[in-house]
Design a protein around this motif. Structure first.
Motif: not given
Ligand code: MG
Ligand code: UDP
Length: 328
Positions: A103, A105, A107, A205, A208
């Motif tokens: 992704d 973002d 993360q 993780r 964001r």
């Molecule tokens: Mg995300």
């Protein structure tokens, strides 16, 4: 050990806030992997613009201008995360030996890529990035996401727990995936069905970096429902069992009613009658709804619409000033 060409595939939808931060991070990671000799210099980061309504595409072009390792794929409209990812992977497979989807973002910890590539060198064709912790997600996001996995399992869609779409796939695995023609895409559930040797890499993780999540609870539930109905027919089997159970209970109820009648207390029963009508009505509508979900899926599959349409691919418009090109 031969060095593979790696393509990092990054779906982006309305991410103009986060792309200027994470774009250079991906490129930096690519450079680091190249310099440490883990991948070849021809490796690229492929940003897929999923029909964004903001300046995401311009941002991608800007990244490409500053660094040739950044490339972009523009879809003709918003197709959703899963289709955008598929578009990126299917394009990348023609250029790369191995892909990693992530992704945009920020993360997912990019440093997990080293471990993924190591697993690939050890023979894995698919390497799942699995979140070891979700401490930075909000409590709500965490519980709803974990509920999603539990729900999927319960209804027979096998998914790797706490794995989203951060994963390495080799060319071989992608060619396998290309043979799955379904329109209702739930990649997380589909990729285990492709088979091949797989393994997992654990990472933490992060939060964001900017922008907002595109997966609020309603979309998560939608994803769960899609995952279940596109991967498993267990709900249909559960309906059959439910139907059998209800029939059995009704049979017993009939016997009880007859016995009561024999004893002459027949006038009451209005309440119980209504209860039964309501209950059965509810169960029937619910079951029809589930069957409808599947019919909807069949409808979509039978139309076999394209899953995405590519408007632009910067990989195809490479500036051809390379004199020392190896292919004559
Ligand atoms: Mg995300
Ligand atoms: N995304 C996309 N198309 C969409 C929605 C999301 O390509 O229609 C991308 C988005 O840009 C991001 C990734 O999918 O890179 C995951 O989305 P998000 O981070 O919002 O989801 P979350 O991580 O919160 O579940």
């Amino acid at each position: 050990m031969t060095q593979p060409i790696l393509y990092i595939v990054v779906p982006c939808y309305n991410e103009e806030a986060v792309l200027p931060i994470t774009g250079p991070m991906f490129l930096e990671k690519l450079r680091e992997l190249t310099e440490s000799g883990q991948i070849r210099e021809e490796s690229r980061v492929l940003f897929v613009n999923d029909g964004s309504k903001d300046g995401t595409w311009d941002e991608i072009l800007r990244l490409r201008q500053s660094d040739e390792h950044a490339q972009g794929l523009k879809l003709s409209r918003n197709q959703g995360h899963q289709n955008a990812l598929l578009a990126g992977l299917m394009t990348a497979k023609d250029y790369a030996d191995v892909t990693i989807s992530v992704d945009c973002d920020g993360q997912d910890d990019l440093n997990a890529m080293d471990a993924m590539l190591k697993e690939y060198q050890d023979g894995a064709e698919v390497v799942y990035g699995v979140r070891a912790s979700r401490e930075t997600d909000t409590v709500f996001k965490r519980t709803s996401a974990q509920g999603l996995y539990k729900l999927l399992r319960l209804f027979g869609a096998e998914v790797v727990y706490n794995h989203a779409d951060y994963r390495l796939m080799s060319k071989k695995a992608l060619e396998g995936l290309a043979q799955f023609k379904e329109v209702n895409l739930f990649l997380r559930g589909l990729i285990p069905l492709v088979g091949f040797k797989s393994s997992s890499v654990y990472y933490d993780r992060k939060a964001r970096l900017a922008g907002e999540t595109h997966y609020p609870l309603s979309k998560m539930l939608h994803l769960a429902l899609d995952g279940i109905t596109s991967l498993s027919v267990r709900p249909l089997k559960m309906i059959t069992s439910l139907g059998l159970l209800v029939s059995l209970i009704s049979l017993i109820a009939v016997v009880v009613v007859v016995i009561i009648k024999l004893f002459g207390y027949t006038v009451q029963g209005w309440t119980s009658l209504l209860c039964v009508i309501f209950l059965l009505g509810g169960v029937q509508i619910f079951c029809l709804g589930i069957i409808g979900e599947y019919i909807g899926k069949i409808y979509a599959e039978s139309k076999a619409r394209p899953r995405y349409i590519i408007e632009k691919n910067t990989l195809e418009e490479k500036p051809e000033n390379t004199e020392n090109s190896q292919n004559p």
